[in-house]
Design an enzyme around this catalytic site. Structure first.
Site, PDB file in Angstrom:
ATOM      1  N   GLY A 175       1.802   3.989   4.237  1.00 18.06           N
ATOM      2  CA  GLY A 175       1.470   2.818   3.383  1.00 18.06           C
ATOM      3  C   GLY A 175       3.028   2.135   3.701  1.00 18.06           C
TER       4      GLY A 175
ATOM      5  N   SER B 172       0.508  -0.566  -0.162  1.00 22.34           N
ATOM      6  CA  SER B 172      -0.166  -0.088   0.112  1.00 22.34           C
ATOM      7  C   SER B 172       1.177   1.565   0.274  1.00 22.34           C
ATOM      8  CB  SER B 172      -1.096   0.107   1.702  1.00 22.34           C
ATOM      9  OG  SER B 172      -0.276  -0.319   2.130  1.00 22.34           O
TER      10      SER B 172
ATOM     11  N   GLY C 197       6.639  -1.723  12.186  1.00 22.98           N
ATOM     12  CA  GLY C 197       6.980  -2.854  11.728  1.00 22.98           C
ATOM     13  C   GLY C 197       7.588  -2.657   9.953  1.00 22.98           C
ATOM     14  N   ASP C 198       7.043  -1.751   9.338  1.00 24.32           N
ATOM     15  CA  ASP C 198       7.842  -1.471   8.729  1.00 24.32           C
ATOM     16  C   ASP C 198       9.222  -0.845   8.351  1.00 24.32           C
ATOM     17  OD1 ASP C 198       5.042  -1.822   7.281  1.00 24.32           O
ATOM     18  OD2 ASP C 198       4.531   0.321   7.438  1.00 24.32           O
TER      19      ASP C 198
ATOM     20  N   ASN D 169       6.660   3.533   3.539  1.00 24.66           N
ATOM     21  CA  ASN D 169       7.367   3.440   4.697  1.00 24.66           C
ATOM     22  C   ASN D 169       8.323   2.727   4.327  1.00 24.66           C
ATOM     23  OD1 ASN D 169       5.499   4.864   5.729  1.00 24.66           O
ATOM     24  ND2 ASN D 169       4.367   2.830   7.019  1.00 24.66           N
TER      25      ASN D 169
ATOM     26  N   SER E   3     -17.464   7.747  20.903  1.00 27.95           N
ATOM     27  CA  SER E   3     -16.166   8.786  20.040  1.00 27.95           C
ATOM     28  C   SER E   3     -15.318   9.619  20.768  1.00 27.95           C
ATOM     29  CB  SER E   3     -17.107   9.716  19.449  1.00 27.95           C
ATOM     30  OG  SER E   3     -16.577  10.532  18.558  1.00 27.95           O
TER      31      SER E   3
END
Length: 322
Positions: free
Chosen positions: A48, A8, A255-256, A52, A36
């Site tokens: 994305g 992504s 994580g990326d 990243n 909310s």
């Protein structure tokens, strides 16, 4: 090695809730939850999974190929990535949808509630790796969270073309059925998950750990603050701890960042242990920064942190990649 990152590409809308979701989520009322959250601030950032990872590889001088679909609003984002060494020449531009949006609220415990609007990402299924391979060198393809049909197509194309690939289904595991999940990981040179995703993958596929091991090469499972577990294709297990953080600002993209550092290191010839240590360094830099692509790399500081976390020998071996 040339690394293509298929996943992504999105814009992140990041908000902070000054409290704990756990204090307001009632376990016996979740079937009709209506909440909310009044948040403290809003940060709009580039993001994305592919954006990243590619950005981090670019910072590490890897010059990755970005593979994904975006809207006409991608121009500024493209200039940013290209300015950091990312090849965006094959990115698909939609003429009818905006670039994807990730909307995420984080609480004081670093827990997150998020939504993702795919937008132009849905057109990533129209991208052919076979066609890209005619003009671009593809030594390794990371197939990350993306349009599910794109993920399945690109994984299958890698198998057909004999291109090694890293499977990183991550957030899309919740949407995939067991058969699709098996198709995404079968034959992967690397399998990336976090601890929760690993358990979910086993549950969805019905496979045992040994059966997964027969289908993939190296399994990498991140364990949040407990580091990472790596299982080599010969069954050898390695555990690598984290680089201690100086502060916790925003966990989105951590994580990326780890995946980018790990693959940069391992494809450059570092051992699994050293590659995980480099990944952990990049991950903590993202954790300490608001925004997934706002961090910078100071070589001297990085070496000092690596030395403190893993020792002088580790820092010396990783140094050439910084």
């Amino acid at each position: 090695m040339s690394i293509a990152v298929s996943a992504s590409i999105a814009t992140d809308h990041l908000m902070r809730f000054p409290g704990r979701f756990a204090d307001v989520l009632l376990a016996d009322q979740l079937d009709h939850v209506s909440l909310s959250f009044l948040v403290d601030d809003l940060q709009i950032r580039r993001g994305g999974v592919a954006g990243n990872i590619a950005y981090a590889m670019g910072v590490l001088n890897r010059e990755p190929l970005l593979v994904g679909a975006v809207g006409a609003d991608f121009a500024d984002y493209r200039a940013w990535l290209e300015g950091h060494g990312v090849d965006c020449s094959t990115v698909h531009i939609s003429d009818r949808a905006h670039t994807a949006r990730f909307v995420c609220t984080t609480d004081d415990d670093m827990a997150q509630i998020a939504s993702f609007y795919p937008g132009a990402m849905s057109e990533a299924r129209d991208i052919s790796l076979a066609e890209l391979a005619e003009t671009k060198r593809l030594d390794l393809v990371l197939v990350g969270a993306n349009d599910p049909e794109a993920m399945l197509r690109h994984t299958e194309e890698c198998r057909e073309l004999g291109i090694p690939f890293a499977a990183d289904p991550s957030q899309q595991l919740a949407r995939l059925d067991g058969d699709q999940a098996v198709r995404l990981i079968d034959g992967a040179a690397y399998l990336f998950t976090n601890k929760y995703e690993w358990a979910l993958l086993l549950q969805k596929t019905g496979l045992s750990e040994d059966e997964v091991a027969k289908r993939v090469g190296i399994r990498i499972t991140t364990l949040s603050g407990d580091g990472v577990q790596i299982v080599d294709n010969d069954g050898t297990e390695i555990h690598v701890g984290v680089v201690p953080e100086r502060t916790k600002v925003e966990p989105t993209g951590v994580g990326d960042a780890f995946r980018a550092g790990f693959l940069t290191g391992h494809t450059a010839g570092l051992s699994l242990e050293r590659s995980a240590q480099l990944g952990s360094l990049v991950a903590v830099l993202v954790l300490e920064t608001m925004g997934t692509q706002e961090w910078t790399l100071n070589k001297d500081d990085a070496l000092e942190r690596l030395t403190q976390a893993y020792g002088a020998e580790a820092a010396a071996e990783i140094k050439p990649l910084l």
